[in-house]
Write a protein that holds these residues in place. Structure first.
Motif, PDB file in Angstrom:
ATOM      1  N   ASN A 105       1.301  53.653  55.439  1.00  0.00           N
ATOM      2  CA  ASN A 105       0.476  54.112  55.044  1.00  0.00           C
ATOM      3  C   ASN A 105      -0.177  54.940  55.706  1.00  0.00           C
ATOM      4  O   ASN A 105      -1.151  56.389  55.332  1.00  0.00           O
ATOM      5  N   TYR A 106      -0.987  54.611  57.397  1.00  0.00           N
ATOM      6  CA  TYR A 106      -1.888  55.465  57.881  1.00  0.00           C
ATOM      7  C   TYR A 106      -1.132  55.846  58.858  1.00  0.00           C
ATOM      8  O   TYR A 106      -0.231  55.539  59.714  1.00  0.00           O
ATOM      9  N   VAL A 107      -1.172  57.065  59.203  1.00  0.00           N
ATOM     10  CA  VAL A 107      -0.901  58.105  60.006  1.00  0.00           C
ATOM     11  C   VAL A 107      -0.876  57.590  61.286  1.00  0.00           C
ATOM     12  O   VAL A 107       0.096  57.425  62.669  1.00  0.00           O
ATOM     13  N   GLN A 108      -2.470  57.178  62.384  1.00  0.00           N
ATOM     14  CA  GLN A 108      -2.454  56.956  63.582  1.00  0.00           C
ATOM     15  C   GLN A 108      -1.976  55.635  63.296  1.00  0.00           C
ATOM     16  O   GLN A 108      -1.126  55.255  64.005  1.00  0.00           O
ATOM     17  N   GLU A 109      -2.100  54.338  62.340  1.00  0.00           N
ATOM     18  CA  GLU A 109      -1.761  52.993  62.736  1.00  0.00           C
ATOM     19  C   GLU A 109       0.310  53.892  63.012  1.00  0.00           C
ATOM     20  O   GLU A 109       0.328  52.670  63.566  1.00  0.00           O
ATOM     21  N   SER A 110       0.682  54.210  62.554  1.00  0.00           N
ATOM     22  CA  SER A 110       1.880  54.354  62.082  1.00  0.00           C
ATOM     23  C   SER A 110       2.526  54.772  63.698  1.00  0.00           C
ATOM     24  O   SER A 110       3.927  54.466  63.994  1.00  0.00           O
ATOM     25  N   VAL A 111       2.245  55.852  63.965  1.00  0.00           N
ATOM     26  CA  VAL A 111       2.119  56.027  65.333  1.00  0.00           C
ATOM     27  C   VAL A 111       1.988  55.737  65.845  1.00  0.00           C
ATOM     28  O   VAL A 111       3.292  55.532  67.429  1.00  0.00           O
TER      29      VAL A 111
ATOM     30  N   LEU B 201      -1.511  62.023  52.059  1.00  0.00           N
ATOM     31  CA  LEU B 201      -0.584  63.001  53.670  1.00  0.00           C
ATOM     32  C   LEU B 201      -1.600  64.090  53.359  1.00  0.00           C
ATOM     33  O   LEU B 201      -1.237  64.939  52.731  1.00  0.00           O
ATOM     34  N   GLN B 202      -2.874  64.189  54.168  1.00  0.00           N
ATOM     35  CA  GLN B 202      -3.719  65.546  54.130  1.00  0.00           C
ATOM     36  C   GLN B 202      -2.830  66.701  55.329  1.00  0.00           C
ATOM     37  O   GLN B 202      -1.909  65.993  56.362  1.00  0.00           O
ATOM     38  N   SER B 203      -3.106  67.497  54.481  1.00  0.00           N
ATOM     39  CA  SER B 203      -2.455  68.615  55.552  1.00  0.00           C
ATOM     40  C   SER B 203      -2.359  68.701  56.766  1.00  0.00           C
ATOM     41  O   SER B 203      -1.346  69.065  58.188  1.00  0.00           O
ATOM     42  N   ASN B 204      -3.904  68.125  57.396  1.00  0.00           N
ATOM     43  CA  ASN B 204      -3.209  68.499  59.116  1.00  0.00           C
ATOM     44  C   ASN B 204      -3.314  67.405  59.856  1.00  0.00           C
ATOM     45  O   ASN B 204      -3.208  67.304  60.977  1.00  0.00           O
ATOM     46  N   LYS B 205      -2.384  66.417  58.770  1.00  0.00           N
ATOM     47  CA  LYS B 205      -1.493  65.120  59.778  1.00  0.00           C
ATOM     48  C   LYS B 205      -0.579  65.077  59.126  1.00  0.00           C
ATOM     49  O   LYS B 205      -0.274  64.212  59.405  1.00  0.00           O
ATOM     50  N   THR B 206       0.135  66.573  58.812  1.00  0.00           N
ATOM     51  CA  THR B 206       1.171  66.594  58.643  1.00  0.00           C
ATOM     52  C   THR B 206       2.405  66.336  59.920  1.00  0.00           C
ATOM     53  O   THR B 206       3.370  65.997  60.411  1.00  0.00           O
ATOM     54  N   ARG B 207       2.363  66.906  61.302  1.00  0.00           N
ATOM     55  CA  ARG B 207       3.257  66.754  62.255  1.00  0.00           C
ATOM     56  C   ARG B 207       3.462  65.193  62.669  1.00  0.00           C
ATOM     57  O   ARG B 207       4.517  65.321  62.812  1.00  0.00           O
ATOM     58  N   PRO B 208       2.550  64.494  63.116  1.00  0.00           N
ATOM     59  CA  PRO B 208       3.518  63.396  63.688  1.00  0.00           C
ATOM     60  C   PRO B 208       3.953  62.708  62.892  1.00  0.00           C
ATOM     61  O   PRO B 208       4.864  62.174  63.153  1.00  0.00           O
ATOM     62  N   VAL B 209       4.251  62.931  61.626  1.00  0.00           N
ATOM     63  CA  VAL B 209       4.963  62.574  59.861  1.00  0.00           C
ATOM     64  C   VAL B 209       5.642  62.825  59.867  1.00  0.00           C
ATOM     65  O   VAL B 209       7.611  62.468  60.281  1.00  0.00           O
ATOM     66  N   ALA B 210       6.230  64.587  60.548  1.00  0.00           N
ATOM     67  CA  ALA B 210       7.239  65.127  60.195  1.00  0.00           C
ATOM     68  C   ALA B 210       8.447  64.479  61.692  1.00  0.00           C
ATOM     69  O   ALA B 210       9.219  65.214  61.407  1.00  0.00           O
TER      70      ALA B 210
ATOM     71  N   LYS C  25       2.477  51.903  65.894  1.00  0.00           N
ATOM     72  CA  LYS C  25       3.870  51.060  65.991  1.00  0.00           C
ATOM     73  C   LYS C  25       4.831  51.399  66.487  1.00  0.00           C
ATOM     74  O   LYS C  25       5.801  51.193  66.754  1.00  0.00           O
ATOM     75  N   ILE C  26       4.886  52.562  65.966  1.00  0.00           N
ATOM     76  CA  ILE C  26       6.323  53.417  66.180  1.00  0.00           C
ATOM     77  C   ILE C  26       6.311  53.532  67.303  1.00  0.00           C
ATOM     78  O   ILE C  26       7.885  53.462  68.011  1.00  0.00           O
ATOM     79  N   ASP C  27       5.809  54.323  68.283  1.00  0.00           N
ATOM     80  CA  ASP C  27       5.527  54.115  69.655  1.00  0.00           C
ATOM     81  C   ASP C  27       5.963  52.771  70.933  1.00  0.00           C
ATOM     82  O   ASP C  27       6.960  52.528  71.286  1.00  0.00           O
ATOM     83  N   ALA C  28       5.293  52.008  69.511  1.00  0.00           N
ATOM     84  CA  ALA C  28       5.512  50.535  70.263  1.00  0.00           C
ATOM     85  C   ALA C  28       6.899  49.906  70.137  1.00  0.00           C
ATOM     86  O   ALA C  28       7.060  49.419  71.475  1.00  0.00           O
ATOM     87  N   LEU C  29       7.748  50.915  69.403  1.00  0.00           N
ATOM     88  CA  LEU C  29       8.575  49.977  69.292  1.00  0.00           C
ATOM     89  C   LEU C  29       9.841  51.374  69.326  1.00  0.00           C
ATOM     90  O   LEU C  29      10.985  50.686  68.473  1.00  0.00           O
ATOM     91  N   ALA C  30       9.242  51.801  70.141  1.00  0.00           N
ATOM     92  CA  ALA C  30      10.597  52.902  70.925  1.00  0.00           C
ATOM     93  C   ALA C  30      12.152  52.250  71.298  1.00  0.00           C
ATOM     94  O   ALA C  30      13.027  53.135  71.102  1.00  0.00           O
ATOM     95  N   ASP C  31      11.949  51.416  71.645  1.00  0.00           N
ATOM     96  CA  ASP C  31      13.048  50.439  71.916  1.00  0.00           C
ATOM     97  C   ASP C  31      14.250  49.747  71.177  1.00  0.00           C
ATOM     98  O   ASP C  31      14.581  50.036  70.868  1.00  0.00           O
ATOM     99  N   LEU C  32      14.109  50.044  69.299  1.00  0.00           N
ATOM    100  CA  LEU C  32      14.700  49.982  68.499  1.00  0.00           C
ATOM    101  C   LEU C  32      14.568  51.466  67.408  1.00  0.00           C
ATOM    102  O   LEU C  32      14.964  51.141  66.831  1.00  0.00           O
TER     103      LEU C  32
END
Length: 232
Positions: free
Chosen positions: A57-63, A84-93, A65-72
């Motif tokens: 649900n949260y952009v910073q937290e999820s980024v 999702l706010q329009s100024n935070k779409t890039r890391p999600v995309a 987490k995803i990076d920490a699990l890059a091996d998977l």
């Protein structure tokens, strides 16, 4: 068996029972484990137990987490399901496989523009405000057809279906009513020519009602990971 593996098995059994009650194939309903606020090691443990799709649900937290699990990364499927706010779409995309919470055309346009060409089209769902709550995000049902067709025409996205977060109810029939609204809208959009295949609806408390009304993805957090301690 770990507690997490036990929880996952119990939820899958609930999904299967609900699907059989609806005369559906249990395999037609996917479990999205909502890992928001839980650490990367919990996602890793769920992965060991066989879970592959996770909701954030949260952009910073999820980024992080995803990076920490890059091996998977090759065996994980990441779904963004929060506002999702329009100024935070890039890391999600750039990092996610799905976005369930597209609630206006501008968000879809930005996701389309920012999706890397090297990645597969981003799967998206249009969020519908089925309960009409002023505090809830989502497109009004009467506006859904116009916006859905506009999103479907955007490059780098694939409009898969609809999502909703209805107001909580306590009885099965009351829980089914808003899910039925979403399914009927889904059927109408399919009839209008949109190639939709996804109904993202139902959470820990109402997954049975959602499956009875046609959910293809249920978003389950508490029943899988336990109660949350929110810091956001």
């Amino acid at each position: 068996m770990t507690d997490l593996a036990h929880n996952l098995e119990a939820v899958q059994q609930r999904i299967a029972a609900a699907a059989r009650n609806a005369g559906r194939d249990p395999q037609s309903v996917a479990l999205l484990a909502v890992s928001k606020t839980f650490p990367a090691q919990d996602v890793r443990a769920a992965h060991v137990a066989g879970q592959r799709a996770f909701g954030e649900n949260y952009v910073q937290e999820s980024v992080e987490k995803i990076d920490a699990l890059a091996d998977l990364r090759a065996s994980l499927e990441w779904h963004f399901i929060g506002p999702l706010q329009s100024n935070k779409t890039r890391p999600v995309a750039e990092r996610f496989d799905w976005v369930h919470s597209v609630d206006r055309l501008k968000i879809a346009q930005r996701l389309s523009e920012q999706r890397p060409a090297s990645m597969a089209p981003l799967n998206v769902c249009l969020q519908i405000n089925v309960s009409g709550e002023a505090s809830k995000s989502g497109v009004a049902p009467q506006e859904a057809a116009r916006i859905a067709h506009e999103i479907a025409a955007l490059p780098n996205l694939r409009l898969r279906g609809l999502m909703s977060i209805p107001e909580p109810e306590t009885t099965l029939e009351a829980q089914r009513a808003p899910h039925r609204v979403l399914r009927e809208l889904f059927d109408a959009l399919r009839a209008s020519g949109l190639a939709l295949d996804t109904l993202s609806m139902g959470m820990s408390a109402d997954l049975e009602a959602a499956v009875l009304e046609g959910a293809t993805i249920v978003r389950i957090g508490t029943a899988v990971f336990g109660a949350r301690a929110y810091s956001h």
